[in-house]
Design a protein around this motif. Sequence first.
Motif, PDB file in Angstrom:
ATOM      1  N   THR A  86      14.025   6.210 -22.092  1.00 44.52           N
ATOM      2  CA  THR A  86      13.901   7.378 -22.969  1.00 44.52           C
ATOM      3  C   THR A  86      12.467   7.511 -23.488  1.00 44.52           C
ATOM      4  OG1 THR A  86      16.221   7.179 -23.652  1.00 44.52           O
ATOM      5  CG2 THR A  86      14.764   8.466 -25.076  1.00 44.52           C
ATOM      6  N   THR A  87      11.864   6.398 -23.915  1.00 47.14           N
ATOM      7  CA  THR A  87      10.486   6.414 -24.398  1.00 47.14           C
ATOM      8  C   THR A  87       9.525   6.869 -23.303  1.00 47.14           C
ATOM      9  OG1 THR A  87      10.982   4.607 -25.939  1.00 47.14           O
ATOM     10  CG2 THR A  87       8.665   5.009 -25.433  1.00 47.14           C
ATOM     11  N   GLU A  88       9.744   6.388 -22.080  1.00 50.35           N
ATOM     12  CA  GLU A  88       8.884   6.765 -20.954  1.00 50.35           C
ATOM     13  C   GLU A  88       8.919   8.275 -20.726  1.00 50.35           C
ATOM     14  OE1 GLU A  88       6.355   5.413 -17.637  1.00 50.35           O
ATOM     15  OE2 GLU A  88       7.042   4.527 -19.523  1.00 50.35           O
ATOM     16  N   ARG A  89      10.119   8.867 -20.790  1.00 49.73           N
ATOM     17  CA  ARG A  89      10.242  10.323 -20.604  1.00 49.73           C
ATOM     18  C   ARG A  89       9.581  11.079 -21.745  1.00 49.73           C
ATOM     19  NH1 ARG A  89      11.846   7.231 -16.671  1.00 49.73           N
ATOM     20  NH2 ARG A  89      12.948   8.346 -15.016  1.00 49.73           N
ATOM     21  N   ILE A  90       9.707  10.565 -22.951  1.00 49.36           N
ATOM     22  CA  ILE A  90       9.067  11.194 -24.103  1.00 49.36           C
ATOM     23  C   ILE A  90       7.557  11.275 -23.894  1.00 49.36           C
ATOM     24  CG2 ILE A  90       8.448  10.771 -26.526  1.00 49.36           C
ATOM     25  CD1 ILE A  90      11.340   9.899 -26.994  1.00 49.36           C
ATOM     26  N   LEU A  91       6.960  10.186 -23.429  1.00 48.17           N
ATOM     27  CA  LEU A  91       5.511  10.174 -23.197  1.00 48.17           C
ATOM     28  C   LEU A  91       5.115  11.112 -22.056  1.00 48.17           C
ATOM     29  CD1 LEU A  91       4.782   6.348 -23.558  1.00 48.17           C
ATOM     30  CD2 LEU A  91       4.377   8.153 -25.230  1.00 48.17           C
ATOM     31  N   TYR A  92       5.957  11.214 -21.052  1.00 46.26           N
ATOM     32  CA  TYR A  92       5.663  12.081 -19.905  1.00 46.26           C
ATOM     33  C   TYR A  92       5.702  13.556 -20.311  1.00 46.26           C
ATOM     34  CZ  TYR A  92       6.067  14.099 -15.203  1.00 46.26           C
ATOM     35  OH  TYR A  92       5.870  14.831 -14.060  1.00 46.26           O
ATOM     36  N   TYR A  93       6.753  13.937 -21.036  1.00 44.74           N
ATOM     37  CA  TYR A  93       6.880  15.356 -21.408  1.00 44.74           C
ATOM     38  C   TYR A  93       5.897  15.765 -22.502  1.00 44.74           C
ATOM     39  CZ  TYR A  93      11.130  14.900 -18.693  1.00 44.74           C
ATOM     40  OH  TYR A  93      12.013  14.641 -17.684  1.00 44.74           O
ATOM     41  N   GLY A 332      22.282  13.487 -23.169  1.00 46.45           N
ATOM     42  CA  GLY A 332      21.422  13.710 -22.027  1.00 46.45           C
ATOM     43  C   GLY A 332      21.430  12.531 -21.087  1.00 46.45           C
ATOM     44  N   SER A 333      20.487  12.513 -20.180  1.00 44.21           N
ATOM     45  CA  SER A 333      20.306  11.410 -19.243  1.00 44.21           C
ATOM     46  C   SER A 333      18.815  11.203 -19.048  1.00 44.21           C
ATOM     47  CB  SER A 333      20.978  11.713 -17.893  1.00 44.21           C
ATOM     48  OG  SER A 333      20.594  10.749 -16.933  1.00 44.21           O
ATOM     49  N   ALA A 334      18.289  10.153 -19.670  1.00 40.91           N
ATOM     50  CA  ALA A 334      16.847   9.890 -19.556  1.00 40.91           C
ATOM     51  C   ALA A 334      16.470   9.599 -18.107  1.00 40.91           C
ATOM     52  CB  ALA A 334      16.456   8.724 -20.459  1.00 40.91           C
ATOM     53  N   LEU A 335      17.297   8.828 -17.409  1.00 42.14           N
ATOM     54  CA  LEU A 335      16.971   8.476 -16.026  1.00 42.14           C
ATOM     55  C   LEU A 335      16.926   9.708 -15.128  1.00 42.14           C
ATOM     56  CD1 LEU A 335      16.408   6.089 -14.124  1.00 42.14           C
ATOM     57  CD2 LEU A 335      18.859   6.016 -13.637  1.00 42.14           C
ATOM     58  N   LYS A 336      17.812  10.670 -15.382  1.00 40.70           N
ATOM     59  CA  LYS A 336      17.845  11.900 -14.584  1.00 40.70           C
ATOM     60  C   LYS A 336      16.999  13.005 -15.202  1.00 40.70           C
ATOM     61  CE  LYS A 336      20.664  10.208 -11.535  1.00 40.70           C
ATOM     62  NZ  LYS A 336      20.216   9.920 -10.167  1.00 40.70           N
ATOM     63  N   ASN A 337      16.227  12.664 -16.249  1.00 39.50           N
ATOM     64  CA  ASN A 337      15.243  13.588 -16.835  1.00 39.50           C
ATOM     65  C   ASN A 337      15.883  14.820 -17.457  1.00 39.50           C
ATOM     66  OD1 ASN A 337      13.284  11.825 -15.667  1.00 39.50           O
ATOM     67  ND2 ASN A 337      13.501  12.921 -13.737  1.00 39.50           N
ATOM     68  N   LYS A 338      16.984  14.615 -18.164  1.00 37.54           N
ATOM     69  CA  LYS A 338      17.674  15.724 -18.830  1.00 37.54           C
ATOM     70  C   LYS A 338      17.922  15.386 -20.296  1.00 37.54           C
ATOM     71  CE  LYS A 338      20.222  17.421 -14.749  1.00 37.54           C
ATOM     72  NZ  LYS A 338      19.644  16.540 -13.733  1.00 37.54           N
ATOM     73  N   GLY A 339      17.571  16.309 -21.176  1.00 36.29           N
ATOM     74  CA  GLY A 339      17.894  16.174 -22.592  1.00 36.29           C
ATOM     75  C   GLY A 339      16.804  15.609 -23.470  1.00 36.29           C
ATOM     76  N   ILE A 340      15.644  15.290 -22.899  1.00 39.30           N
ATOM     77  CA  ILE A 340      14.601  14.636 -23.691  1.00 39.30           C
ATOM     78  C   ILE A 340      13.832  15.632 -24.559  1.00 39.30           C
ATOM     79  CG2 ILE A 340      12.546  13.189 -23.603  1.00 39.30           C
ATOM     80  CD1 ILE A 340      15.167  11.819 -22.774  1.00 39.30           C
ATOM     81  N   GLN A 341      13.498  16.799 -24.015  1.00 39.99           N
ATOM     82  CA  GLN A 341      12.750  17.781 -24.813  1.00 39.99           C
ATOM     83  C   GLN A 341      13.528  18.227 -26.060  1.00 39.99           C
ATOM     84  OE1 GLN A 341      13.248  17.896 -21.505  1.00 39.99           O
ATOM     85  NE2 GLN A 341      11.448  18.639 -20.383  1.00 39.99           N
ATOM     86  N   PRO A 342      14.832  18.537 -25.956  1.00 40.92           N
ATOM     87  CA  PRO A 342      15.586  18.847 -27.182  1.00 40.92           C
ATOM     88  C   PRO A 342      15.640  17.672 -28.157  1.00 40.92           C
ATOM     89  CG  PRO A 342      16.759  19.667 -25.256  1.00 40.92           C
ATOM     90  CD  PRO A 342      15.629  18.825 -24.744  1.00 40.92           C
ATOM     91  N   LEU A 343      15.652  16.435 -27.630  1.00 48.25           N
ATOM     92  CA  LEU A 343      15.620  15.265 -28.506  1.00 48.25           C
ATOM     93  C   LEU A 343      14.312  15.224 -29.290  1.00 48.25           C
ATOM     94  CD1 LEU A 343      16.703  12.533 -29.527  1.00 48.25           C
ATOM     95  CD2 LEU A 343      15.712  11.470 -27.485  1.00 48.25           C
ATOM     96  N   ASP A 345      12.486  17.789 -30.077  1.00 51.32           N
ATOM     97  CA  ASP A 345      12.578  18.855 -31.087  1.00 51.32           C
ATOM     98  C   ASP A 345      13.378  18.384 -32.296  1.00 51.32           C
ATOM     99  OD1 ASP A 345      11.129  20.582 -29.483  1.00 51.32           O
ATOM    100  OD2 ASP A 345      12.906  21.509 -28.592  1.00 51.32           O
ATOM    101  N   ALA A 346      14.469  17.675 -32.032  1.00 54.03           N
ATOM    102  CA  ALA A 346      15.315  17.186 -33.127  1.00 54.03           C
ATOM    103  C   ALA A 346      14.584  16.159 -33.979  1.00 54.03           C
ATOM    104  CB  ALA A 346      16.598  16.584 -32.551  1.00 54.03           C
ATOM    105  N   ILE A 347      13.784  15.305 -33.355  1.00 48.82           N
ATOM    106  CA  ILE A 347      13.004  14.309 -34.102  1.00 48.82           C
ATOM    107  C   ILE A 347      12.080  15.001 -35.097  1.00 48.82           C
ATOM    108  CG2 ILE A 347      11.112  12.642 -33.855  1.00 48.82           C
ATOM    109  CD1 ILE A 347      12.486  11.743 -31.228  1.00 48.82           C
TER     110      ILE A 347
END
Length: 734
Positions: A86-93, A332-343, A345-347
């Motif tokens: 999840t952290t890795e996807r956060i940094l990527y997006y 969401g699914s961090a591995l499948k790259n879904k749901g991270i951007q809304p997360l 936003d929520a943070i």
Amino acid sequence: MLTKIRKFIVTHQKVSSLHLDHMCSCRSRVLLKGLISRVFLGRNYNSLPGIIENDVKSLRSIINPPISKIRNIGIMAHIDAGKTTTTERILYYSGYIRSLGDVDDGDTVTDFMAQERERGITIQSAAVTFDWKGYRVNLIDTPGHVDFTLEVERCLRVLDGAVAVFDASAGVEAQTLTVWRQADKHSVPRICFLNKMDKTGASFNYAIESIREKLKTKPLLLQLPIGEAKAFKGLVDIVTKEKVIWNPVSNSNDGKHFVREPLTEINDPELLKEATEARNALIEQIADLDDEFADLVLGEFIENFDLLPSEKLYPAIRRVTVAQKAVPVLCGSALKNKGIQPLLDAITMYLPSPDERSDEFLERISRLLLPFADQHIEIPSLTAGNIALTVGLKQTSTGDTIVSSKASALAATRRAGKNEGKMDRKNTETGSFLLAGVEIPEPVFFCTIEPPSVAKQPELDRALNCLQREDPSLKVRLDPDSGQTILCGMGELHIEIINDRIKREYGVETFLGPLQIAYRETILNSSRATDTLDRTLGEKRHLVTVELEVRPFVKEKSEVTPIIEYAENIKEELLQEFREAIENGIHSAYLQGPLLGFPVQDVAVTLCSLTLHPGTSTTMVSACVSRCVQKALKKADKQVLEPLMNLEVTVTGDYLSSVLADLAQRRGSIQEIQSRQDNRVVVGSVPLAEMMGYSTVLRTLSSGTATFALELSTYQAMNLQDQNALLNQRRGLA
């Protein structure tokens, strides 16, 4: 002015991680992990300072917004729930890495230690700083393994918010409960992220129910999944009644491309109905928790909740979250790259900023570094509420509070005592004060550690000193009989990692003895003893006679701190002069029990009489008291206590009977067997001594499909047969 710098980790390179709080409810935090000797695996995941290449942001481009737009958050979960992914996807997006790393490949940003990359787990907390839609986010990725619980503890105590990550197929797991309790202890507002919605067996409803039942909290459903397991393709935003679908037209699967579309009766009648019902339930739930929102709903929107705009819901959700009355739930699914951007936003929308948390301390510091896992750049200043590194604190250790002067610390202690309505007058007068620290669990394993030669002993001692400063759950002591160095840790993996780090980072080849259990000792009845110490040093005679009584004293929570009492006939003048010496002697005797030399617990000591020759030194008093306590303990009936572990085994039904039969042979006690989708969860307790090498056995029994989690519960008395067997084993008779 008081500087409250809470140290996180210090390495042999003398790079400290600190936490710095700013006055007027504005906190400047300097908090993260120190730089560690790295084994780089060839991945260049961030551009050099000041350079932006292929649209990847540089750390020097990080924004510096007002404190209200700063978020200090931690990612916490049970092991293998997907925190690091999840952290890795956060940094990527957010634009700070150019490619997605994978835990299994050992190339994620925050798992940069060689040991982490080899094992595919997080061992030390890692910090990264990035920005998202005008907000600056300081994020810490924490470990999920029970051996490294202290890492989570020292992170949560200085963070403003946390994201709890769940495996949607498992819901609340053993370590989830532990980290949740830690967040409760430090009053940290949370968001829940149901990860792995694409995994076989994933169940949104099951995960929600486990959060509600096991964590005793109120989940606020802000999203619904569109499909589960292999059918998972997106989510529904309940607040806006929109569906969010990833990669609708793009050939890329990196998750950067997604679309939001309003739900309509024509295209999505079932989804719209489900979202409307969920939104109405959300509105009612928030109205029950927030009076301001309830007045709004009852006044303007009571007839039709559909008319309530999203802009009115967002601040109400935030108030409820910050007040810790409920927790928003996303999926969401961090591995499948879904749901991270809304997360993300929520943070930024729902978790608090530093000025919404109540600390009242101030500091200035000379040299600051901005962290990005194992990279850093020097920065000239740090505004309130942020996270950074500092360099050069050679004598500090984790949990220390650093002050600009002793007087300022004393003043702050007085203010803190006044605010809480209580204050220890003696402590404030003498300058002995204690601010918030880290609660350090007692080690349950130990073994000997030796260098290859006597010449290497100083290097080993230096390495162990450095590692103890950054990891207080690691204890090192000398065996008084053999003179060997004893390494004490939280588990097999903990000690294995420490040994590996000594070899890699400090270049010292070490040899570990057999791993042993850290037992404790107690007594079953009262006993008295008298002891006299008579020594003449030079022309000065030191004479002291002590009489004392030891007795069992069981409290709700067992601990090794002695309970010390004084008989009424002990003169106050003697106590004023020798109290510290007396208590030092008792503490010293407590460290080595009469049976096996393990620490003593649940024993009260009453000093019955104390006779002194004029001029007797405090050292002699301590020595006499210690010897007298040991004498009294030996006269009493003695009992060995063994660590009892809470155990949770997740196994398929096919292998359940084999697992239960094996646990019965290990003196295990089964409390319940729960159903978790297609699996069974065996909950019980078992002595730690019976769990050595259990992971290998469980793998064999279940063909590699079962998992387990252990956590220290308490220390229990061994039965006479097991105790005698242990005594014979330690004495070389068995």
